[in-house]
Design a protein around this motif. Sequence first.
Motif, PDB file in Angstrom:
ATOM      1  N   PHE A 187       0.833  -1.196   0.000  1.00 29.65           N
ATOM      2  CA  PHE A 187       0.000   0.000   0.000  1.00 29.65           C
ATOM      3  C   PHE A 187       0.873   1.254   0.000  1.00 29.65           C
ATOM      4  CE2 PHE A 187      -1.594   3.584   2.409  1.00 29.65           C
ATOM      5  CZ  PHE A 187      -2.627   3.957   1.579  1.00 29.65           C
ATOM      6  N   GLU A 188       1.909   1.242   0.875  1.00 33.21           N
ATOM      7  CA  GLU A 188       2.801   2.405   0.946  1.00 33.21           C
ATOM      8  C   GLU A 188       3.430   2.695  -0.414  1.00 33.21           C
ATOM      9  OE1 GLU A 188       4.652   3.105   5.329  1.00 33.21           O
ATOM     10  OE2 GLU A 188       5.535   1.477   4.161  1.00 33.21           O
ATOM     11  N   ALA A 189       3.890   1.638  -1.068  1.00 37.06           N
ATOM     12  CA  ALA A 189       4.534   1.807  -2.371  1.00 37.06           C
ATOM     13  C   ALA A 189       3.537   2.372  -3.387  1.00 37.06           C
ATOM     14  CB  ALA A 189       5.108   0.486  -2.847  1.00 37.06           C
ATOM     15  N   ASP A 190       2.304   1.813  -3.442  1.00 38.84           N
ATOM     16  CA  ASP A 190       1.279   2.308  -4.383  1.00 38.84           C
ATOM     17  C   ASP A 190       0.982   3.776  -4.124  1.00 38.84           C
ATOM     18  OD1 ASP A 190       1.058  -0.149  -5.476  1.00 38.84           O
ATOM     19  OD2 ASP A 190      -0.870  -0.668  -4.537  1.00 38.84           O
ATOM     20  N   TYR A 191       0.770   4.072  -2.842  1.00 37.84           N
ATOM     21  CA  TYR A 191       0.356   5.420  -2.462  1.00 37.84           C
ATOM     22  C   TYR A 191       1.450   6.429  -2.798  1.00 37.84           C
ATOM     23  CZ  TYR A 191      -0.819   9.327   0.621  1.00 37.84           C
ATOM     24  OH  TYR A 191      -1.094  10.568   1.113  1.00 37.84           O
ATOM     25  N   LEU A 192       2.682   6.116  -2.387  1.00 36.22           N
ATOM     26  CA  LEU A 192       3.759   7.080  -2.614  1.00 36.22           C
ATOM     27  C   LEU A 192       4.042   7.254  -4.102  1.00 36.22           C
ATOM     28  CD1 LEU A 192       6.166   6.255   0.349  1.00 36.22           C
ATOM     29  CD2 LEU A 192       4.520   8.122   0.142  1.00 36.22           C
TER      30      LEU A 192
END
Length: 455
Positions: free
Chosen positions: A413-418
């Motif tokens: 999720f962090e990777a997608d969001y950032l």
Amino acid sequence: MPDTILIIDDEAAIRDSLAGILVDEGFAPLTAGSADEGMQLLDEKDIRLVLLDIWMPGMDGLEALKLIKQRFPLLPVIMISGHGTIETAVQATRSGAFDFIEKPLSYDKTILSIKKGLQLAHLERENQLLRESGPAPISITGNSSLIVHMRQQIERVAPTDAWVLIRGGHGTGKELVAQTIHRHSRRSRQLMVAVNCAAIPEELIESELFGHVKGAFTGATENKKGKFDQADGSTLFLDEIGDMSLKSQAKVLRILQEQRFERVGGSKTIEVDVRVLAATNKNLEEEIERGRFRADLFYRLNVVPIMVPDLVDRRDDIPLLVADFVGQFSRKGIGHKRFSTGAIDLLQRHAWPGNVRELRNLVERLVIMTATEEITDKDVALFLGNVPLLQPPVSPMESRYRDFDYKEARRRFEADYLLAKLEENDGNISKTAEQIGMERSHLHKKVKALGIVVK
Ligand SMILES: Nc1ncnc2c1ncn2[C@@H]1O[C@H](COP(=O)(O)OP(=O)(O)OP(=O)(O)O)[C@@H](O)[C@H]1O
Ligand SMILES: [Mg+2]
């Protein structure tokens, strides 16, 4: 409230007779026997127009005029003189006087000049208010990340003079984007000139764009200005640029490079200051390969490309768009309706080959044709007919993270969001950090740790 008019003249007789005339005409006169006294009144009262004598002891009228124009640039000043020479009149007008009248004063001429002066000042004040209130907010409806990103691009490019290539499918809102860019540019006080290159026969397009001289071809009975001339100082919107002939493309490229062109059949070179916004729904890369579009023109235009997304790629905007259109139709008196949740769900499952235009037309038909106040999924189904529907929009939970444990799901999720946020900010770490409320150095570390690469 009557308009207050200040009379500055050293001769009491003139002041009195002028004041009498002004009262008769419904104005509120104030009088001053010297320029200094007049300046003081200007500071204290809300004065709408000044009648100013040229020859006065102490500070004379021309000096006073300069001072007044410095301090109150929009205040109309009418000069009066008993010794009117053309030279003083010219000098006064250059210093910003609105008009010049001679003694003995003609009643009618004086009143006419005052009325004109007040009218002009009123218009100028209105214009200034309009300018100060700034451009209207961007009215491109949508909250999806694709639209937010596009809106940011528009805001960035609009105030520059850059040429922009707007790409996107049928009815996605390319013209709306062009209008929005124009409205937010320094050229917005003039109208944008639009040309639909696909609607003009190939042999006429050059004359349409560049104008022609009398006799240039059969039917050219007059000299005619082209769209580039009409758009001088403004924006020219070349819609469907992919349909332009190679010859016209060459000319457009030359304007892009030199801001000059010749009319069809003419030899005079015309220089213009035009910003071009171009739009196309064609795949220009493919057109280039087939030899139908000039590569050099494409690269010059494509410096600032704006991609208008298909509606199907931003289905979360559909509820907002529907609400927007329902509001528009209701204001037009077409009818006030509500869409049920089921109706909206169904709209979000349609493939929308005609994009926003198709949605707008459908909403309009439904608003007009549905008898009940609420429009339901049954009404929508009836109007959509027998078309294949898409899967309902998936929630991120269902699609991407479901099969992982907490730690891995969080990492993904962090990777997608950032990545999405960085792309929105063209890969700029500082801007992204500020937007999402994260320390710059922290973001930097995260990007490294997660192996995020912005394309
Ligand atoms: N984001 C949006 N918000 C509100 N209305 C929109 C939006 N996008 C498009 N529209 C509306 O949809 C209609 C079609 O838009 P527009 O004419 O700009 O599309 P286009 O891409 O130029 O279409 P075409 O390919 O047919 O030339 C217009 O009525 C426009 O106002
Ligand atoms: Mg269009």
